[in-house]
Scaffold this motif. Structure first.
Motif, PDB file in Angstrom:
ATOM      1  N   GLY A   1       0.934  -1.398  -0.029  1.00 54.96           N
ATOM      2  CA  GLY A   1       0.113   0.043   0.111  1.00 54.96           C
ATOM      3  C   GLY A   1       0.771   1.274   0.062  1.00 54.96           C
ATOM      4  N   LYS A   2       0.248   2.429  -0.317  1.00 59.17           N
ATOM      5  CA  LYS A   2       0.821   3.507  -0.351  1.00 59.17           C
ATOM      6  C   LYS A   2       1.237   4.210   1.036  1.00 59.17           C
ATOM      7  N   ARG A   3       2.745   4.555   0.878  1.00 61.91           N
ATOM      8  CA  ARG A   3       3.463   4.848   2.171  1.00 61.91           C
ATOM      9  C   ARG A   3       3.794   6.292   2.211  1.00 61.91           C
ATOM     10  N   THR A   4       3.094   6.790   3.256  1.00 64.96           N
ATOM     11  CA  THR A   4       3.534   8.399   3.517  1.00 64.96           C
ATOM     12  C   THR A   4       3.764   8.382   5.015  1.00 64.96           C
ATOM     13  N   GLY A   5       4.221   9.658   5.441  1.00 63.42           N
ATOM     14  CA  GLY A   5       4.622  10.032   6.696  1.00 63.42           C
ATOM     15  C   GLY A   5       6.024   9.749   6.872  1.00 63.42           C
ATOM     16  N   MET A   6       6.728   9.220   8.196  1.00 59.78           N
ATOM     17  CA  MET A   6       8.217   9.374   8.345  1.00 59.78           C
ATOM     18  C   MET A   6       8.631   7.878   8.471  1.00 59.78           C
ATOM     19  N   TRP A   7       9.655   7.771   7.629  1.00 60.33           N
ATOM     20  CA  TRP A   7      10.069   6.237   7.613  1.00 60.33           C
ATOM     21  C   TRP A   7      10.820   5.831   8.985  1.00 60.33           C
TER      22      TRP A   7
ATOM     23  N   VAL B   1       7.813   8.207  -3.364  1.00 66.39           N
ATOM     24  CA  VAL B   1       7.063   6.928  -2.538  1.00 66.39           C
ATOM     25  C   VAL B   1       5.704   7.707  -2.201  1.00 66.39           C
ATOM     26  N   GLU B   2       5.689   8.698  -1.825  1.00 68.93           N
ATOM     27  CA  GLU B   2       4.576   9.286  -1.429  1.00 68.93           C
ATOM     28  C   GLU B   2       3.524   9.606  -2.479  1.00 68.93           C
ATOM     29  N   ALA B   3       4.047   9.754  -3.448  1.00 67.46           N
ATOM     30  CA  ALA B   3       3.385  10.054  -4.830  1.00 67.46           C
ATOM     31  C   ALA B   3       2.454   8.713  -5.297  1.00 67.46           C
ATOM     32  N   CYS B   4       3.290   7.710  -5.217  1.00 69.19           N
ATOM     33  CA  CYS B   4       2.702   6.382  -5.992  1.00 69.19           C
ATOM     34  C   CYS B   4       1.341   6.151  -5.574  1.00 69.19           C
TER      35      CYS B   4
ATOM     36  N   ARG C   1       3.332   9.312 -12.269  1.00 73.44           N
ATOM     37  CA  ARG C   1       3.178  10.483 -11.091  1.00 73.44           C
ATOM     38  C   ARG C   1       4.188  10.471 -10.379  1.00 73.44           C
ATOM     39  N   CYS C   2       5.010   9.505 -10.198  1.00 78.40           N
ATOM     40  CA  CYS C   2       6.430   9.618  -9.370  1.00 78.40           C
ATOM     41  C   CYS C   2       7.318  10.623  -9.903  1.00 78.40           C
ATOM     42  N   VAL C   3       7.251  10.249 -11.723  1.00 78.71           N
ATOM     43  CA  VAL C   3       8.250  11.204 -12.306  1.00 78.71           C
ATOM     44  C   VAL C   3       8.040  12.642 -11.915  1.00 78.71           C
ATOM     45  N   TYR C   4       6.788  12.934 -11.972  1.00 79.59           N
ATOM     46  CA  TYR C   4       6.592  14.430 -11.958  1.00 79.59           C
ATOM     47  C   TYR C   4       6.377  15.123 -10.388  1.00 79.59           C
ATOM     48  N   ALA C   5       6.011  14.076  -9.693  1.00 79.58           N
ATOM     49  CA  ALA C   5       6.257  14.497  -8.154  1.00 79.58           C
ATOM     50  C   ALA C   5       7.600  14.917  -7.817  1.00 79.58           C
ATOM     51  N   CYS C   6       8.587  14.246  -8.356  1.00 76.71           N
ATOM     52  CA  CYS C   6       9.994  14.250  -8.167  1.00 76.71           C
ATOM     53  C   CYS C   6      10.389  15.469  -8.906  1.00 76.71           C
ATOM     54  N   VAL C   7      10.044  15.846  -9.881  1.00 77.89           N
ATOM     55  CA  VAL C   7      10.219  17.272 -10.885  1.00 77.89           C
ATOM     56  C   VAL C   7       9.714  18.325  -9.797  1.00 77.89           C
ATOM     57  N   GLU C   8       8.629  18.155  -9.162  1.00 73.47           N
ATOM     58  CA  GLU C   8       8.131  19.365  -8.319  1.00 73.47           C
ATOM     59  C   GLU C   8       8.951  19.282  -7.101  1.00 73.47           C
ATOM     60  N   GLU C   9       9.363  18.232  -6.683  1.00 72.69           N
ATOM     61  CA  GLU C   9       9.892  18.420  -5.230  1.00 72.69           C
ATOM     62  C   GLU C   9      11.481  18.877  -5.454  1.00 72.69           C
ATOM     63  N   ASN C  10      12.246  18.458  -6.510  1.00 70.29           N
ATOM     64  CA  ASN C  10      13.456  18.510  -6.647  1.00 70.29           C
ATOM     65  C   ASN C  10      13.979  19.623  -7.396  1.00 70.29           C
ATOM     66  N   ASN C  11      13.074  20.536  -7.911  1.00 71.56           N
ATOM     67  CA  ASN C  11      13.595  21.795  -8.793  1.00 71.56           C
ATOM     68  C   ASN C  11      14.220  21.437 -10.038  1.00 71.56           C
ATOM     69  N   GLN C  12      13.827  20.366 -10.680  1.00 70.63           N
ATOM     70  CA  GLN C  12      14.630  20.010 -12.043  1.00 70.63           C
ATOM     71  C   GLN C  12      14.047  21.033 -13.022  1.00 70.63           C
ATOM     72  N   SER C  13      14.897  21.253 -14.056  1.00 67.00           N
ATOM     73  CA  SER C  13      14.770  22.117 -15.175  1.00 67.00           C
ATOM     74  C   SER C  13      13.419  21.582 -15.915  1.00 67.00           C
ATOM     75  N   LYS C  14      12.487  22.332 -16.237  1.00 71.16           N
ATOM     76  CA  LYS C  14      11.282  22.014 -16.969  1.00 71.16           C
ATOM     77  C   LYS C  14      11.506  22.298 -18.479  1.00 71.16           C
ATOM     78  N   ASP C  15      12.474  23.412 -18.900  1.00 74.56           N
ATOM     79  CA  ASP C  15      12.597  23.590 -20.216  1.00 74.56           C
ATOM     80  C   ASP C  15      14.002  23.998 -20.350  1.00 74.56           C
ATOM     81  N   PRO C  16      15.160  23.041 -20.716  1.00 76.39           N
ATOM     82  CA  PRO C  16      14.958  21.719 -21.110  1.00 76.39           C
ATOM     83  C   PRO C  16      14.352  20.834 -20.085  1.00 76.39           C
ATOM     84  N   GLN C  17      13.778  19.727 -20.611  1.00 74.98           N
ATOM     85  CA  GLN C  17      13.287  18.850 -19.652  1.00 74.98           C
ATOM     86  C   GLN C  17      14.084  17.920 -19.076  1.00 74.98           C
ATOM     87  N   ILE C  18      14.188  17.799 -17.586  1.00 83.86           N
ATOM     88  CA  ILE C  18      14.964  16.797 -17.154  1.00 83.86           C
ATOM     89  C   ILE C  18      13.903  16.046 -16.171  1.00 83.86           C
ATOM     90  N   HIS C  19      13.981  14.788 -16.419  1.00 82.37           N
ATOM     91  CA  HIS C  19      13.301  13.772 -15.493  1.00 82.37           C
ATOM     92  C   HIS C  19      14.300  13.015 -14.895  1.00 82.37           C
TER      93      HIS C  19
END
Lengths: 179, 418, 308
Positions: free
Chosen positions: A137-143, C258-261, C103-121
């Motif tokens: 299942g989906k995992r959120t929170g603190m590891w 992990v949280e986005a999946c 959704r993990c790909v784009y959550a990572c982009v949002e969290e980690n300040n990757q360049s959107k143009d040019p695109q880095i995933h």
């Protein structure tokens, strides 16, 4: 032997009662939470069940209503719920006809909706085992701290648990498309 | 039930039940002997093709020795095969996806080239001897046989005019030129046999054929130098003894003795190829250690642990470094050369040993070892063939063949066509 | 003689004048004409991360925060949390659950300040056909774009930095600008990277990405919670990659992917903690890692949930 007097006897009696009461309390509280504490890790919180607003407690409507245990297609209420889970099953295989605010396990035990994982775990034991450890299942929170455990029903709608396909997010840009 | 390999394999840790050291001393001898073949030929070609005049004496010697070594190359294989009577099938029905199948073609080609080259080199001597024998009346049995042999060997061509001899020279040059790549192929394919086996972590490398060729040339040169020194010493010794003088056809004075210049020149080439061979082997080792893929763990424990003495002390130390120093020190003497070439031969032998036996000393599980101990006292045909005495037999045979060949193609004291 | 002396004097005067002029010129370039120039020299003379003491690191971080604020008109916090002792991060990916939704790909982009143009995933999701040879990754498709996922007969495998225990990229870096931290995360010091891209060639998983031009990211999209070795705003000419969300994980949180999946295919935890889900995972599930024969020893475990 000296006679201590009546006050002494009273004090002894009060102390004994208090001690007994305390012991009883600890025993009771321990047994009530024992199942949860043994199986789930120390710091956790489980999400509440995702009820449709206003639907719970079920006894709002069902109190006093006689239970019709004949498996049939529902017509007046809950007709939008079509069971696509457990072939040949129907409502009262999980719901408790006598008290709609509880769910009923196969051995007759009643559980709260907040503990619905026991019900799912009856058939999906391997998944239940993984879920308890934190592996399903989906995992959120603190590891290393408070992990949030979702109930089965937070992701899988029990009446039709199969996930519907969703639209994927856009693919990466092809190098040949970069101007 | 007899299990081949059980007699000389000791297992340690995680070894699969059907794993033994299947390729034993004879498979170590095989690349060693074919290496000598190729090396001796390359040495003789250095004179015939590149015209290095100082190597003229050695060239003739090396050529005949190469030819003597050639049949011996098959001997360890015949002794190793469990169905030796079918060995001929490699020639008859070769399967060309197998490196060993190349053996048939390469071997025959090479044999043909060396045989032809010897014929052209010795044609003048053959014709002269044949004619002399034919014209002699009242031949003894042995002389009758000799006459037959020599006349047959002339192949019906008795022309030894200047023009014919000049053509012989050209033919030799061409043959020697073609022969160098064929000789390289002869031993390169032996390296390829090991280098292409991706299942074996130690053998698998594209450098293996090149390493084998270089060390083959080193061993060939070393053996020719060794035999040359030994034979010249024997001849000098025999010539000094009056009653044995007739054996050598020459007096002591006529035997010029070991030409130290020839030795020095050959030693230079030996060094050159030795450097090449060592560089390649070290490169292979360093590369493996740096890239460190999954198999490096077991290889490291074999190379730096189990076989440390065999590889670093015996092969690199005694077999490469020591002769390197001996040859580089100024004022090279015959005695020092003798020690040096013996050590070089030992080093090349150890290299073959470390590749063949070393490659089999770890299990396919990468988690176990196998130890090989050479059967010394034979207690069966198996342990004789695949033991010390089998190996010695293989090593001694070319010298016997060389002695026989010398009767027909003498390496000393004759005027040859080239 | 006199003339020679005179000539020599003239010459030496010439040399002196030249040197004076050169020194002045050099000093002139060092004058801070505006703030950017001053930090150029500070950046140039910045010491290697490992050689700096905490005070120097603080100084560097302050300078970087200042620069970022100037650039993005937004207060950016650059943290420098050290590795928690007794922790070795591991990652689990459930191949039986991934539906390839990205959704993990784009959550990572949002969290980690990757360049959107040019695109880095930092995360690439590969799609394979079920039943065909896939372990060598040659049949993979990364540009799939069906209307709905998961598609029938296909399965999906996301790939990102495997955080190897024996990383070939660290070995390849000529300036030690990338290294493995004590908690197992392979990090890049963007102020030390020279942009040679040898690490990119050495990585067998294609996990490293290069900033060919100045990262294009709008100020409102910048995540202000950053780490010096992780998701702080990068610039042109440096290599970047997944850092297991070092700004989150060193503070006890799960990485963004992990949280986005949505299907719970991603697992994360401390491999050294016997009670963690990662330990349970590698002890009880059928796990494998990519390209194990290369001996990189990755800490990114792929597994299948069904069966033991």
């Amino acid at each position: 032997m000296q006679y201590k007097g009546r006050g002494f006897t009273v004090v002894c009696a009060v102390v004994a009662t208090l001690a007994g009461f305390l012991m009883l309390l600890t025993f009771l509280s321990h047994s009530a939470e024992s199942e949860n504490e043994e199986e789930l890790p120390k710091k956790f919180f489980i999400a509440p069940p995702p009820f449709t607003p206003g639907i719970f407690p079920c006894s709002q409507c069902h109190q006093g209503m006689p239970a019709n245990r004949k498996p049939r297609k529902l017509e007046q209420m809950h007709q939008d719920i079509v069971l696509k889970h457990m072939p040949n099953g129907w409502c009262f295989d999980c719901h408790n006809p006598d008290d709609r605010d509880k769910l009923r396990l196969a051995n007759g035990r009643l559980i709260k909706f907040e503990e619905s994982y026991y019900l799912c775990g009856q058939c999906h034991g391997t998944v239940f085992r993984d879920w308890k450890v934190g592996l399903h299942g989906k995992r959120t929170g603190m590891w290393n701290g408070e992990k949030k455990y979702l109930l089965c029903v937070n992701c899988h709608w029990p009446h039709e648990p199969t996930f519907k396909p969703i639209q994927p997010l856009p693919p990466p840009v092809r190098p040949s498309d970069i101007k | 039930m007899y299990v081949h390999g059980e007699a000389w394999t000791i297992k340690e840790l995680f070894v699969l039940p059907n794993e033994y050291i299947y390729w034993s001393i004879q498979i170590v001898m095989y690349p060693f002997m074919t290496g000598l073949v190729a090396g001796a030929f390359v040495l003789s070609s250095l004179y015939h093709v590149f015209g290095i005049k100082q190597l003229k004496e050695m060239a003739r010697f090396a050529l005949v020795f190469s030819f003597a070594l050639l049949p011996v190359a098959m001997l360890p294989l015949q002794m190793h095969l469990q169905q030796p009577q079918r060995g001929i099938e490699v020639f008859m029905t070769p399967h060309f996806t197998s490196a060993i199948a190349a053996f048939g073609i390469v071997f025959s080609t090479y044999g043909a080239i060396v045989a032809s080259e010897i014929w052209f080199v010795y044609r003048k001597h053959l014709v002269r001897t044949a004619l002399a024998l034919r014209n002699r009346a009242n031949k003894r049995i042995s002389e009758k046989i000799q006459s037959l042999i020599f006349n047959a060997l002339t192949l019906g061509v008795y022309d030894i005019s200047e023009r014919a001899l000049h053509q012989d020279e050209k033919a030799v040059k061409v043959l020697a030129g073609i022969g160098i790549p064929v000789a390289c192929f002869l031993h390169g394919y032996a390296g390829f046999i090991f280098g292409s086996v991706k299942a074996n972590a130690l053998w698998m490398t594209p450098l293996m054929p090149v390493i084998f060729i270089m060390s083959a040339i080193v061993s060939g040169i070393a053996l020719c130098m060794l035999t040359y020194i030994v034979v010249m010493e024997i001849r000098k010794f025999l010539a000094a003894r009056k009653n044995a003088a007739r054996l050598t056809h020459q007096t002591k004075e006529e035997i010029k003795g070991i030409e130290i210049n020839v030795i020095k020149m050959t030693a230079k080439y030996l060094l050159f190829f030795l450097i090449f061979a060592i560089s390649l082997e070290l490169l292979d080792l360093i590369f493996r250690g740096y890239t460190a893929v999954k198999t490096w763990d077991i290889l490291r424990s074999v190379i730096y642990g189990k076989d440390f003495t065999d590889i670093f002390i015996l092969q690199y130390g005694v077999g490469n470094l020591l002769p390197f120093i001996l040859f580089l020190l100024p004022g090279l003497t015959v005695r020092r050369t003798l020690i040096g070439v013996i050590l070089v031969l030992f080093g090349v032998f150890m290299m073959r040993w470390n590749v063949v036996i070393g490659g089999q000393s770890f299990s396919l599980t990468f988690a176990g070892f196998m130890h090989y101990h050479l059967p010394i006292i034979p207690d069966s045909i198996e342990t004789f063939k695949e033991g010390l005495f089998g190996a010695l037999l293989v090593f001694a045979t070319p010298f016997v063949l060389f002695w026989i060949l010398n009767k027909v193609f003498p390496v000393f004291g004759i005027e040859e066509s080239h | 003689m006199k003339r020679e002396k005179k000539n020599r004097r003239e010459l030496s005067l010439g040399r002196r004048t030249f040197l004076k002029g050169a020194a002045l010129g050099l000093a002139a370039t060092a004058l801070p004409f505006n703030k950017a120039d001053a930090s150029f020299w500070e950046a140039f003379f910045q010491k290697r991360f490992h050689e700096m003491n905490d005070a120097e690191k603080k100084q560097v971080i302050e300078r970087l925060e200042r620069e970022a604020e100037q650039k993005y008109k937004k207060a950016i916090k650059i943290g420098n949390e050290k590795a928690i002792p007794g922790v070795l991060f591991g990652y689990g990916l459930d191949l039986s659950r991934c539906i390839g939704c990205r959704r993990c790909v784009y959550a990572c982009v949002e969290e980690n300040n990757q360049s959107k143009d040019p695109q880095i995933h930092w995360i690439t999701v590969l799609r394979f056909r079920k039943g065909e040879k896939w372990v060598d990754l040659e049949g993979s498709e990364k540009y799939y774009n069906p209307p709905m996922v998961p598609e029938k007969d296909y399965f999906y495998m996301p790939v990102q930095c495997q955080q190897c225990e024996n990383p070939p990229c660290v070995r390849a870096c000529p300036t030690q600008a990338t290294w493995k931290e004590p908690d197992g995360i392979v990090v890049v010091d963007y102020n030390w990277c020279i942009g040679c891209r040898y690490c990119m060639a050495a990585c067998p998983y294609g996990a490293r990405h290069f900033n060919w031009s100045e990262p294009g990211r709008k100020p409102e999209e910048i995540n202000p919670n950053t780490h010096y070795l992780g998701n702080r705003p990068r610039f042109r000419g440096v290599v970047e990659k997944c850092t297991f969300c070092i700004q989150r994980t060193r503070n006890g949180r799960y990485p963004a992917c992990v949280e986005a999946c949505p299907v719970g295919a991603r697992k994360f935890g401390n491999l050294l903690d016997p009670a963690s889900e990662m330990r349970y995972l590698i002890e009880h599930k059928r796990v494998f890692r990519l390209k194990e024969e290369l001996n990189t020893n990755p800490k990114f475990y792929y597994f299948f949930a069904y069966g033991r």
